[in-house]
Design an enzyme around this catalytic site. Sequence first.
Site, PDB file in Angstrom:
ATOM      1  N   SER A 109       0.828  -1.202   0.000  1.00  0.00           N
ATOM      2  CA  SER A 109       0.000   0.000   0.000  1.00  0.00           C
ATOM      3  C   SER A 109       0.872   1.265   0.000  1.00  0.00           C
ATOM      4  O   SER A 109       1.612   1.474  -0.949  1.00  0.00           O
ATOM      5  CB  SER A 109      -0.951  -0.075   1.208  1.00  0.00           C
ATOM      6  N   ASP A 159     -10.292  -3.260  -5.197  1.00  0.00           N
ATOM      7  CA  ASP A 159      -9.562  -2.477  -4.186  1.00  0.00           C
ATOM      8  C   ASP A 159     -10.125  -1.054  -4.167  1.00  0.00           C
ATOM      9  O   ASP A 159     -10.014  -0.322  -5.158  1.00  0.00           O
ATOM     10  CB  ASP A 159      -8.072  -2.479  -4.555  1.00  0.00           C
ATOM     11  N   HIS A 190      -8.341  -4.479  -0.796  1.00  0.00           N
ATOM     12  CA  HIS A 190      -7.037  -3.928  -0.445  1.00  0.00           C
ATOM     13  C   HIS A 190      -6.190  -4.886   0.414  1.00  0.00           C
ATOM     14  O   HIS A 190      -4.995  -4.688   0.546  1.00  0.00           O
ATOM     15  CB  HIS A 190      -7.252  -2.601   0.306  1.00  0.00           C
TER      16      HIS A 190
HETATM   17  C1  MLT Z   1      -1.209   5.999  -0.227  1.00  0.00           C
HETATM   18  O1  MLT Z   1      -1.493   7.009   0.367  1.00  0.00           O
HETATM   19  O2  MLT Z   1      -0.052   5.642  -0.495  1.00  0.00           O
HETATM   20  C2  MLT Z   1      -2.369   5.177  -0.662  1.00  0.00           C
HETATM   21  O3  MLT Z   1      -3.540   5.876  -0.544  1.00  0.00           O
HETATM   22  C3  MLT Z   1      -2.409   3.888   0.050  1.00  0.00           C
HETATM   23  C4  MLT Z   1      -2.381   3.991   1.544  1.00  0.00           C
HETATM   24  O4  MLT Z   1      -1.980   4.929   2.142  1.00  0.00           O
HETATM   25  O5  MLT Z   1      -2.732   3.043   2.229  1.00  0.00           O
END
Ligand code: MLT
Length: 211
Positions: A109, A159, A190
């Site tokens: 992520s 996701d 996710h």
């Molecule tokens: C990010 O901010 O890199 C994405 O939205 C994924 C996350 O933060 O979990």
Amino acid sequence: MRTTAESIVHVFEPGSDAPAAPLLLLHGTGGNEHDLLSLGRKLYPQAALLSPRGQVLENGMPRFFRRLAEGVFDLDDLRQRTHDLAAFVAAASAAYGFDSHKVIAVGYSNGANIAASMLLLHPDVLAGAVLFHAMVPLIPDQQPDLRGVPVFMGAGRTDAMIPPQLAEKLAQLLQQAGADVKLLWQPGGHALTPAEIQAATDWLGRFQRGS
Ligand code: MLT
């Protein structure tokens, strides 16, 4: 200010086999330097593990770079944090004695997004990357040279955090730069799935065979 291994809170666990590639473990939003250690051990048992904590706090949750909203990134901050992370990897390699040319990022992520940013802005830092649930973090001014760099991506068709078209676009961007991309789609969202972990473990076998 000069970056040293102490500049970023982290855990380092030596590997059991010196030639094994070190893994750079990059957690998701709200995680920390301990989160991915057991995953890293499972993915590549002999590897040294370098696991930094994200330097940004969002409502108390560590992240690797700032965002303005979900999926909307502060690009100046992302660029700067990517440079900082590259300098940290170099400093940690000198401090712990692992081969800086063999580092493989494993990110989930937010951690996968900064790993993708590292591939795009510092194509010489990573020997490969496992990107679990990543999207295009930024478009680099110049196309990087990623010829032959292997990248595994795991993505979820439903996701809600990572729009599938932005995972697809990241795979295309990396491929256009010459990376050897394997993109595995899962029906779910996710969360990291056992099937993705197994596929990434099998994929990482190439480094263990030295091919
Ligand atoms: C990010 O901010 O890199 C994405 O939205 C994924 C996350 O933060 O979990």
